[in-house]
Design a protein around this motif. Structure first.
Motif, mmCIF file in Angstrom:
data_model
loop_
_atom_site.group_PDB
_atom_site.id
_atom_site.type_symbol
_atom_site.label_atom_id
_atom_site.label_comp_id
_atom_site.label_asym_id
_atom_site.label_seq_id
_atom_site.Cartn_x
_atom_site.Cartn_y
_atom_site.Cartn_z
ATOM 1 N N PRO A 39 -15.025 3.398 8.409
ATOM 2 C CA PRO A 39 -13.557 3.303 8.387
ATOM 3 C C PRO A 39 -13.063 3.380 6.946
ATOM 4 C CG PRO A 39 -14.531 1.146 8.747
ATOM 5 C CD PRO A 39 -15.663 2.123 8.789
ATOM 6 N N PRO A 40 -11.793 3.713 6.753
ATOM 7 C CA PRO A 40 -11.261 3.847 5.377
ATOM 8 C C PRO A 40 -11.477 2.604 4.519
ATOM 9 C CG PRO A 40 -9.705 4.750 6.954
ATOM 10 C CD PRO A 40 -10.790 4.107 7.757
ATOM 11 N N ARG A 41 -11.385 1.401 5.086
ATOM 12 C CA ARG A 41 -11.490 0.172 4.297
ATOM 13 C C ARG A 41 -12.881 -0.029 3.709
ATOM 14 N NH1 ARG A 41 -14.131 -3.233 7.604
ATOM 15 N NH2 ARG A 41 -14.151 -2.658 9.814
ATOM 16 N N LEU A 42 -13.886 0.701 4.201
ATOM 17 C CA LEU A 42 -15.256 0.557 3.701
ATOM 18 C C LEU A 42 -15.684 1.725 2.816
ATOM 19 C CD1 LEU A 42 -17.200 -0.826 6.821
ATOM 20 C CD2 LEU A 42 -16.261 -2.088 4.866
ATOM 21 N N MET A 43 -14.779 2.631 2.525
ATOM 22 C CA MET A 43 -15.141 3.789 1.707
ATOM 23 C C MET A 43 -15.435 3.389 0.259
ATOM 24 S SD MET A 43 -12.445 6.714 2.978
ATOM 25 C CE MET A 43 -13.044 7.839 1.713
ATOM 26 N N ASN A 44 -16.360 4.109 -0.340
ATOM 27 C CA ASN A 44 -16.683 3.880 -1.749
ATOM 28 C C ASN A 44 -15.679 4.624 -2.628
ATOM 29 O OD1 ASN A 44 -18.983 2.332 -1.187
ATOM 30 N ND2 ASN A 44 -20.257 4.178 -0.983
ATOM 31 N N GLY A 45 -15.155 3.925 -3.616
ATOM 32 C CA GLY A 45 -14.254 4.562 -4.566
ATOM 33 C C GLY A 45 -12.846 4.783 -4.061
ATOM 34 N N ALA A 46 -12.527 4.366 -2.855
ATOM 35 C CA ALA A 46 -11.171 4.509 -2.329
ATOM 36 C C ALA A 46 -10.375 3.242 -2.605
ATOM 37 C CB ALA A 46 -11.209 4.805 -0.842
ATOM 38 N N ASN A 47 -9.094 3.342 -2.431
ATOM 39 C CA ASN A 47 -8.221 2.222 -2.778
ATOM 40 C C ASN A 47 -7.603 1.590 -1.526
ATOM 41 O OD1 ASN A 47 -6.970 0.467 -4.571
ATOM 42 N ND2 ASN A 47 -5.128 1.758 -4.753
ATOM 43 N N PHE A 48 -8.341 1.602 -0.416
ATOM 44 C CA PHE A 48 -7.829 1.015 0.823
ATOM 45 C C PHE A 48 -8.003 -0.505 0.792
ATOM 46 C CE2 PHE A 48 -8.578 5.365 2.194
ATOM 47 C CZ PHE A 48 -7.441 5.620 2.947
ATOM 48 N N ILE A 49 -7.111 -1.202 1.494
ATOM 49 C CA ILE A 49 -7.126 -2.665 1.554
ATOM 50 C C ILE A 49 -7.637 -3.087 2.930
ATOM 51 C CG2 ILE A 49 -5.727 -4.758 1.464
ATOM 52 C CD1 ILE A 49 -3.720 -3.179 -0.236
ATOM 53 N N ASP A 50 -8.666 -3.953 2.946
ATOM 54 C CA ASP A 50 -9.117 -4.550 4.200
ATOM 55 C C ASP A 50 -8.188 -5.718 4.500
ATOM 56 O OD1 ASP A 50 -10.407 -5.797 6.336
ATOM 57 O OD2 ASP A 50 -12.395 -5.296 5.572
ATOM 58 N N THR A 51 -7.202 -5.476 5.331
ATOM 59 C CA THR A 51 -6.131 -6.456 5.547
ATOM 60 C C THR A 51 -6.614 -7.743 6.194
ATOM 61 O OG1 THR A 51 -5.576 -5.421 7.676
ATOM 62 C CG2 THR A 51 -4.420 -4.620 5.720
ATOM 63 N N VAL A 52 -7.683 -7.689 6.961
ATOM 64 C CA VAL A 52 -8.210 -8.897 7.589
ATOM 65 C C VAL A 52 -8.796 -9.834 6.534
ATOM 66 C CG1 VAL A 52 -9.963 -9.798 9.156
ATOM 67 C CG2 VAL A 52 -8.625 -7.786 9.807
ATOM 68 N N LEU A 53 -9.518 -9.265 5.578
ATOM 69 C CA LEU A 53 -10.100 -10.093 4.524
ATOM 70 C C LEU A 53 -9.034 -10.622 3.570
ATOM 71 C CD1 LEU A 53 -13.320 -8.072 3.586
ATOM 72 C CD2 LEU A 53 -13.143 -10.136 4.981
ATOM 73 N N VAL A 54 -8.070 -9.801 3.241
ATOM 74 C CA VAL A 54 -7.048 -10.208 2.283
ATOM 75 C C VAL A 54 -6.190 -11.330 2.833
ATOM 76 C CG1 VAL A 54 -4.955 -9.445 1.089
ATOM 77 C CG2 VAL A 54 -7.003 -8.005 1.067
#
Length: 342
Positions: A175-190
């Motif tokens: 999923p996007p939240r686990l991509m390397n080098g991307a700037n996605f936010i894992d909203t569940v963790l945050v």
């Protein structure tokens, strides 16, 4: 030589059945009414035809079937090797493909919605719960209000889910939240919410690299199309179409899926409808709302189960109301002289 009884009545001779023939009549009638045993090929065709005819669903069987099916789905999905390297490489390819199409909007949506705390927290819980609640609710509604269409519509859901498992195995995707080098936010963790089985304390219970296809879209679109096709109230039809649309926004905003994962979910749903169409010979919403003959069978089952009246037993005479005029049919017949000949 059998006996024949001849009865003269009103100047006419009629041949009646002999006592011997009368005694043999019940057995003969029963034998003639018994259908001949079906041959092997015709018997198999008959059984196949009965399986392809929608029947009245049984509650205990449906509960057991759905519970076992979801348990098997989760078991198989989580048993698929995670293949982390391949999943991350596929995510990079998907992201690059969306950028080349000018449709790589997931990161912008993710950051914009994450800035509104109450909204993103609501979406986290939406993602975690409505996926199950709405789907089960639609199944219950079908079971109660559209029993004749229940089996065919359920088959769509099951076939969609089954082919999705093949996608998880053949195309692992991060999923996007686990991509390397991307700037996605894992909203569940945050925001420390319970909103994803692949984040936080639940990340070891689910395959984190099974994002293609998105069954959040596959199942929500199944719900939406079913409600739109079968609901009678206009507001319900509108809600049916809004549900998968809002689900698409949620899976993108929470960085759990690319929008191309939603396309994969739609393709799986199309496969599910094709399977149901081939099996039942019609799309689910075009089948009868009720199971044909179900009510009649309930009301007349005991009457149909009575044994046939023996031919030698006279039919009961209808009671005549006092003062009723005597009709030719109810006048007593003149005495008849019987003669026997061998």
């Amino acid at each position: 030589m059998g006996e024949t009884q001849v009865t003269a009545q009103e100047g006419r001779s009629t041949a009646g059945s002999s006592p011997i023939a009368a005694e043999a009549a019940p057995g003969t009638a029963a034998a003639s009414s018994t259908p001949p045993p079906a041959s092997g090929k015709s018997g198999r065709l008959s059984r196949l035809r009965s399986l392809r005819t929608p029947g009245r669903p049984r509650l205990w069987f449906e509960i057991l079937l759905i519970a076992v099916s979801y348990w098997l789905y989760s078991l198989v999905r989580n048993a698929v090797p995670e293949q982390k390297a391949a999943a991350l490489a596929n995510a990079d390819w998907i992201w690059s493909a969306e950028k080349s199409l000018g449709l790589a909007f997931e990161e912008s949506v993710n950051h914009a919605v994450n800035s509104v705390t109450w909204l993103i927290v609501s979406m986290n819980y939406y993602y975690a719960t409505l996926h199950f609640v709405v789907t089960i609710g639609v199944l219950v509604w079908l079971f109660r209000r559209h029993p004749g269409r229940y089996a065919a519509t359920r088959l769509v859901l099951f076939a969609t889910t089954a082919v999705a498992l093949l996608g998880y195995y053949l195309y692992p995707l991060a999923p996007p939240r686990l991509m390397n080098g991307a700037n996605f936010i894992d909203t569940v963790l945050v925001h420390e919410t319970w909103g994803s089985m692949a984040s936080g304390n639940f990340k070891n219970m689910s395959n984190q690299y099974a994002a293609m296809p998105s069954m959040h879209i596959g199942w929500s679109l199944w719900c939406g199309l079913t409600i739109f096709a079968l609901a009678s109230a206009p507001w319900a039809k509108i809600l049916g179409l809004l549900y998968p649309t809002l689900t698409l926004v949620v899976i993108v905003a929470t960085a759990n899926h690319f929008w191309l994962d939603a396309v994969g979910g739609m393709a799986c749903l199309a496969f599910g409808y094709a399977v149901s169409r081939i099996w039942y010979g019609s799309l689910p919403h075009r089948l009868p709302k009720r199971v044909p003959g179900a009510a009649k069978t309930r009301l007349t089952g005991l009457r149909a189960a009575r044994l046939p009246r023996p031919a030698s037993e006279p039919e009961p005479k209808a009671e005549q109301k006092p003062g009723a005029e005597t009709t030719p049919e109810t006048e007593p017949a003149p005495e008849a002289a019987g003669a026997r000949r061998s």
